[in-house]
Design a protein around this motif. Structure first.
Motif, PDB file in Angstrom:
ATOM      1  N   VAL A  47      31.813 -55.618  48.974  1.00  0.00           N
ATOM      2  CA  VAL A  47      30.205 -55.243  49.629  1.00  0.00           C
ATOM      3  C   VAL A  47      30.100 -53.889  48.247  1.00  0.00           C
ATOM      4  O   VAL A  47      28.278 -53.808  48.151  1.00  0.00           O
ATOM      5  CB  VAL A  47      29.772 -54.863  50.947  1.00  0.00           C
ATOM      6  CG1 VAL A  47      30.595 -53.869  51.688  1.00  0.00           C
ATOM      7  CG2 VAL A  47      28.377 -54.292  50.807  1.00  0.00           C
ATOM      8  N   MET A  50      28.007 -56.024  45.431  1.00  0.00           N
ATOM      9  CA  MET A  50      27.276 -56.321  45.794  1.00  0.00           C
ATOM     10  C   MET A  50      25.827 -54.995  45.685  1.00  0.00           C
ATOM     11  O   MET A  50      24.998 -55.701  44.724  1.00  0.00           O
ATOM     12  CB  MET A  50      26.896 -56.716  46.739  1.00  0.00           C
ATOM     13  CG  MET A  50      26.165 -57.964  46.994  1.00  0.00           C
ATOM     14  SD  MET A  50      25.866 -59.784  46.017  1.00  0.00           S
ATOM     15  CE  MET A  50      27.395 -59.960  47.205  1.00  0.00           C
ATOM     16  N   ARG A  51      26.359 -53.761  45.914  1.00  0.00           N
ATOM     17  CA  ARG A  51      25.335 -53.123  45.604  1.00  0.00           C
ATOM     18  C   ARG A  51      24.812 -52.560  44.519  1.00  0.00           C
ATOM     19  O   ARG A  51      23.942 -52.087  44.497  1.00  0.00           O
ATOM     20  CB  ARG A  51      25.290 -51.612  47.070  1.00  0.00           C
ATOM     21  CG  ARG A  51      25.704 -52.606  48.854  1.00  0.00           C
ATOM     22  CD  ARG A  51      25.719 -51.227  49.545  1.00  0.00           C
ATOM     23  NE  ARG A  51      25.792 -52.049  51.413  1.00  0.00           N
ATOM     24  CZ  ARG A  51      25.963 -50.669  52.101  1.00  0.00           C
ATOM     25  NH1 ARG A  51      26.470 -50.082  51.710  1.00  0.00           N
ATOM     26  NH2 ARG A  51      25.544 -51.805  53.177  1.00  0.00           N
ATOM     27  N   LYS A  54      23.050 -54.315  42.932  1.00  0.00           N
ATOM     28  CA  LYS A  54      21.611 -54.446  43.251  1.00  0.00           C
ATOM     29  C   LYS A  54      20.725 -53.441  42.938  1.00  0.00           C
ATOM     30  O   LYS A  54      19.734 -52.904  41.998  1.00  0.00           O
ATOM     31  CB  LYS A  54      21.080 -54.589  44.861  1.00  0.00           C
ATOM     32  CG  LYS A  54      19.951 -54.112  44.831  1.00  0.00           C
ATOM     33  CD  LYS A  54      18.927 -55.436  44.893  1.00  0.00           C
ATOM     34  CE  LYS A  54      17.906 -56.098  46.044  1.00  0.00           C
ATOM     35  NZ  LYS A  54      16.945 -54.112  45.510  1.00  0.00           N
ATOM     36  N   GLN A  55      21.417 -52.118  42.380  1.00  0.00           N
ATOM     37  CA  GLN A  55      21.318 -50.863  42.550  1.00  0.00           C
ATOM     38  C   GLN A  55      21.183 -50.450  40.937  1.00  0.00           C
ATOM     39  O   GLN A  55      19.872 -50.415  40.435  1.00  0.00           O
ATOM     40  CB  GLN A  55      22.292 -49.332  42.766  1.00  0.00           C
ATOM     41  CG  GLN A  55      21.562 -48.412  42.267  1.00  0.00           C
ATOM     42  CD  GLN A  55      22.477 -47.249  42.331  1.00  0.00           C
ATOM     43  OE1 GLN A  55      23.700 -47.345  43.239  1.00  0.00           O
ATOM     44  NE2 GLN A  55      22.840 -45.840  41.934  1.00  0.00           N
ATOM     45  N   ALA A  80      23.641 -55.920  50.991  1.00  0.00           N
ATOM     46  CA  ALA A  80      22.632 -55.219  49.589  1.00  0.00           C
ATOM     47  C   ALA A  80      21.388 -55.298  49.685  1.00  0.00           C
ATOM     48  O   ALA A  80      21.099 -54.975  48.595  1.00  0.00           O
ATOM     49  CB  ALA A  80      23.620 -55.502  48.464  1.00  0.00           C
ATOM     50  N   VAL A  82      19.787 -58.893  48.094  1.00  0.00           N
ATOM     51  CA  VAL A  82      20.034 -59.434  47.062  1.00  0.00           C
ATOM     52  C   VAL A  82      19.572 -60.606  47.840  1.00  0.00           C
ATOM     53  O   VAL A  82      20.268 -61.762  48.753  1.00  0.00           O
ATOM     54  CB  VAL A  82      21.693 -58.940  46.873  1.00  0.00           C
ATOM     55  CG1 VAL A  82      21.231 -60.833  45.143  1.00  0.00           C
ATOM     56  CG2 VAL A  82      22.065 -58.407  46.210  1.00  0.00           C
ATOM     57  N   SER A  97      22.087 -60.024  57.239  1.00  0.00           N
ATOM     58  CA  SER A  97      22.367 -58.844  57.389  1.00  0.00           C
ATOM     59  C   SER A  97      23.746 -59.033  58.945  1.00  0.00           C
ATOM     60  O   SER A  97      23.035 -59.662  60.243  1.00  0.00           O
ATOM     61  CB  SER A  97      22.524 -57.814  56.941  1.00  0.00           C
ATOM     62  OG  SER A  97      21.072 -57.258  58.075  1.00  0.00           O
TER      63      SER A  97
END
Length: 553
Positions: A47, A50-51, A54-55, A80, A82, A97
């Motif tokens: 995760v 993944m975050r 995304k950021q 995240a 996405v 989620s």
């Protein structure tokens, strides 16, 4: 179509890390980036990754969509925020989620301002509808669409460099094989065998020659040639069993009574060391003894009445056979009228027979050593003559002076073996073959046609050369019996150089034009060869002499 509305499709490798994925997204010049993930993409199973993805996409003003059907990634993508789609033509959605203690994670409305969740990604990118690309995310052995070379954009074809490289290497290998095969077939394998037949005649030369050391030049009238002497001094030893025997026992002793019955006046003295014998056994007197004058009785028989004297004697050699019984009669060497007799037996004689060195043993060992050294030196000196391009008369090997001989032990010493050391100087005579060739030329000059022929072989390799006598002054007289070949002068190396690179007909014509050549045959190998090899080592030349009989005929 506005380029900013188009999507960019990026295929992610299974071992690519998060940094590489982020760089691919940022480097894309499209606003919407579809990331086609392989099965079991471990990088996005976190995760945090993944975050982070995304950021970084948000910071670069990019909208990312994960193309995958792996259920394990959906909750992480939902956390995240996405977007995920099963195929490039499926509608992107943000997966639900998982429920957490602080409530569901919501997606910022700005994230979907430009995305219509009811339309496929291809439509949002302004592309025409295409056949759906199914992504196989099952655990079967069938390859997923994301891993296949098929791409969403049919106009863009990615070449298969592995196949191209394989074809390139195969092509280069075949080219090298062809070049190597040509080289072997036309440079390595080709050989030529050339047989040149010549008109020759053979004559016999028989000479008696004297090789004289110190002579400056050959004298054909006197059959004299200069001789060269080579010598070498060598030392060797030889051992041989002894053959002599000696009795090392003790001699017998006794006393003999001597009587003088000489028919003359006066006394007689028997000196010490005189031999007295009984049968074949001899004893030696140990002291001098004087016998009174002879006295004879009256009457016709005139008996000897002389007084007697005793003398001590010892056996001439050791042995039990000298232990004589009493009352044996003795004769005295040099005194015919003196007789002796032993009253008591002789005793003390013993036998102990041992091996001893004889002069014959030393001579045998000496001769063996000389024979062995002579053969070794013969080979050594002959090689020295050959090195100097001289002919060695190997039979004419002699010793200079008498060999120095020492033995251990010496003659008559007790031993079962004797070792003899021999030091001697060997001398050999040789001569220059050109000098003997000059005599041979003078000998057969009238037997060949010098206008058409020359001596091509003096026959010294097979000549019968025998040493007749070696004079005290060093002269060596020897006989030479040889068969001389006369014909055209041909050189094998010259023939090779003459035909290199030429075709068969041209090479044959060139050689048959040489004086004295009657016939030329050339055979090439392998069968495809049609010209003479350029490498002289591949050309075998054989000169055959066609005997036209004696030159006198």
């Amino acid at each position: 179509m506005n380029p900013n509305t188009q999507k960019d499709t990026i295929y992610i490798d299974i071992d690519e890390d998060i940094t590489g994925i982020i760089e691919n997204v940022i480097d894309s010049d499209k606003k919407i980036v579809a990331l086609v993930l392989p099965k079991r993409a471990s990088t996005l199973q976190s995760v945090v990754n993944m975050r982070l993805l995304k950021q970084k996409a948000d910071d670069a003003k990019k909208k990312i969509v994960l193309i995958t059907s792996e259920t394990s990634l959906l909750p992480l993508a939902g956390l995240a925020g996405v977007h995920v789609a099963k195929t490039l033509q499926s509608k992107p959605v943000v997966p639900a989620s998982p429920e957490v203690s602080d409530g569901p994670i919501t997606v910022d409305e700005n994230d979907t301002d430009d995305l219509d969740a009811t339309k496929p990604i291809g439509v949002l990118a302004g592309l025409p509808d295409e056949d759906t690309i199914e992504l196989d995310n099952s655990d079967s052995d069938v390859k997923s669409e994301a891993e296949k070379p098929k791409k969403a954009d049919k106009k863009l074809k990615v070449p298969n460099f592995n196949s191209f490289r394989l074809r390139l290497f195969i092509g280069l290998g075949l080219l090298l094989l062809l070049i190597g095969g040509w080289f072997v077939a036309f440079k390595v394998l080709p050989t030529a065998e050339i047989v040149v037949k010549t008109d020759t005649s053979e004559v016999t030369s028989q000479l008696t020659v004297v090789a004289r050391p110190g002579l400056d030049e050959a004298n054909a009238e006197q059959s004299l040639i200069p001789a060269e002497r080579k010598q070498v001094r060598v030392t060797d030893s030889e051992s041989t069993p002894t053959t002599g025997e000696k009795d090392e026992g003790t001699p017998a002793n006794g006393t003999v009574t001597l009587t003088n019955c000489r028919d003359s006046e006066g006394s007689v003295t028997i000196p010490a060391g005189t031999g007295i014998s009984s049968g074949n056994l001899t004893f030696i007197t140990q002291e001098a003894v004087t016998l009174p004058a002879s006295i004879f009785g009256g009457g016709s028989s005139r008996p000897c009445l002389s007084s007697s004297r005793d003398v001590d004697v010892a056996a001439q050699s050791a042995g039990e056979q000298f232990n004589l019984p009493p009352d044996r009669t003795f004769t005295v060497a040099g005194f015919s009228n003196v007789t002796g007799e032993n009253e008591d037996a002789f005793s003390g004689g013993t036998s102990r027979v041992v091996k001893v060195v004889t002069a014959e043993d030393i001579e045998t060992a000496r001769n063996r050593a000389l024979d062995r050294m002579r053969e070794a030196v013969r080979t050594e000196l002959a090689e020295e003559f050959q090195t100097d391009s001289l002919y060695a008369l190997e039979e004419a090997i002699t010793t200079e002076g008498e060999p120095a001989v020492t033995s251990s032990p010496n003659v008559d010493a007790e031993a079962t073996e004797v070792t003899v050391n021999v030091t001697v100087t060997f001398v050999m005579v040789g001569f220059d073959e050109k000098d003997i060739e000059q005599l041979i030329e003078d000998d057969i000059r009238d037997q060949i046609d010098t206008s058409r022929q020359a001596i091509t072989n003096y026959g010294l390799e097979t000549a019968d050369i025998r040493v007749l006598i070696q004079e005290p002054n060093g002269d060596v007289r020897f006989s030479v019996n040889t068969n001389v070949v006369a014909g055209p002068e041909l050189d094998e190396d010259m023939i090779r150089q003459e035909v290199i690179g030429k075709k068969k007909g041209e090479a044959v014509s060139s050689l048959e034009g040489q004086p004295g050549v009657s016939e030329v045959t050339i055979e090439y190998s392998p069968f495809w060869v049609y010209s003479t090899p350029s490498n002289p080592n591949k050309i075998d030349v054989r000169i055959e002499q066609v005997d036209n009989g004696s030159a006198e005929e």
